[in-house]
Design a protein around this motif. Structure first.
Motif, mmCIF file in Angstrom:
data_model
loop_
_atom_site.group_PDB
_atom_site.id
_atom_site.type_symbol
_atom_site.label_atom_id
_atom_site.label_comp_id
_atom_site.label_asym_id
_atom_site.label_seq_id
_atom_site.Cartn_x
_atom_site.Cartn_y
_atom_site.Cartn_z
ATOM 1 N N VAL A 1 -14.879 24.512 -2.443
ATOM 2 C CA VAL A 1 -14.751 23.089 -2.632
ATOM 3 C C VAL A 1 -15.394 22.608 -3.930
ATOM 4 O O VAL A 1 -14.909 21.610 -4.715
ATOM 5 N N ALA B 1 -14.101 21.420 -7.716
ATOM 6 C CA ALA B 1 -14.119 20.162 -8.567
ATOM 7 C C ALA B 1 -15.043 20.367 -9.640
ATOM 8 O O ALA B 1 -14.646 19.446 -10.473
ATOM 9 N N GLN C 1 -13.883 17.279 1.034
ATOM 10 C CA GLN C 1 -13.725 16.913 -0.503
ATOM 11 C C GLN C 1 -13.968 15.290 -0.171
ATOM 12 O O GLN C 1 -14.358 14.698 -1.111
ATOM 13 N N THR D 1 -8.952 15.781 -4.454
ATOM 14 C CA THR D 1 -8.167 16.838 -3.551
ATOM 15 C C THR D 1 -7.265 17.248 -4.725
ATOM 16 O O THR D 1 -6.244 16.549 -5.113
#
Length: 221
Positions: A141, A145, A169, A176
């Motif tokens: 995650v 990002a 997230q 997302t």
């Protein structure tokens, strides 16, 4: 990116989640979890994206304000859901993601999920392991990002795990991506082809005389 070079990023996220009361230390091993989940009063063990759904044995063992660094940490999924929805309503929407393909049960378009789905079908997943200091769920995650990933293409076997990633997230204030979960390629018995099972690579089929057309027909293209 190399995960071994990003431990400071993962630690910062863990500190944030710990400070909000969303993590707790867990001393259970796999044998402990299997035994607790198989107790007569629990019925048949339920399985989620990470195997047997954790029965919550250590959920009340959180102590102190400083995050422990030498013990696995689990995400309290019920607390996370309440944090995101602001209520205890089991059917309250916790998150959503866009499925650009077709999920394993025919899901497509905007997929929403509730608090009860998180607690009943996923449970309290591990976000920090003793030997690594992070987990796949947390690192993927944060790394996606950081790299500005907008579209994720992966197998249907990770469809359920996507809900974990969406929760993280939102909790961490990250965007997302859109997801596409493709169907899995299986052998003649229906078992998923995987490197861990020494599944044959395309090169082996070609060496045995299979043509590109043969291989496309084998995988259903």
């Amino acid at each position: 990116m190399r995960q071994c070079e990003r431990m400071a990023v993962y630690n910062k996220a863990l500190d944030d989640l710990w400070a909000r009361g969303l993590l707790y230390p867990c001393t259970c091993n796999r044998k402990d979890i299997a035994a607790a989940a198989s107790a007569p009063q629990e019925g048949a063990p339920l399985h989620g994206p990470d195997g047997i759904i954790y029965p919550g044995t250590c959920r009340d063992k959180r102590r102190g304000t400083l995050r422990p660094k030498d013990i696995p940490l689990r995400l309290d999924m019920a607390a996370a859901g309440r944090f995101l929805t602001g209520s205890d309503q089991p059917n309250g929407k916790v998150g959503e993601f866009y499925e650009a393909g077709t999920g394993p049960n025919g899901e497509t378009g905007t997929i929403t999920f509730s608090l009860s789905e998180l607690t009943d079908t996923i449970g309290d997943v591990v976000l920090s392991r003793r030997d690594m200091g992070t987990s796949y769920h947390l690192s993927v995650v944060l790394d996606d990002a950081e790299q500005g990933i907008t579209h994720v293409v992966r197998g249907q076997d990770l469809f359920e795990a996507t809900r974990i990633h969406v929760v993280l997230q939102v909790l961490l204030g990250l965007p997302t991506p859109q997801y596409l979960h493709h169907r899995l390629i299986r052998d003649d018995t229906g078992k998923r082809l995987a490197k861990r099972d020494d599944a044959r690579a395309i090169l082996k089929y070609r060496a045995e005389g299979a043509s590109p057309a043969d291989i496309r027909a084998t995988v259903g293209l």
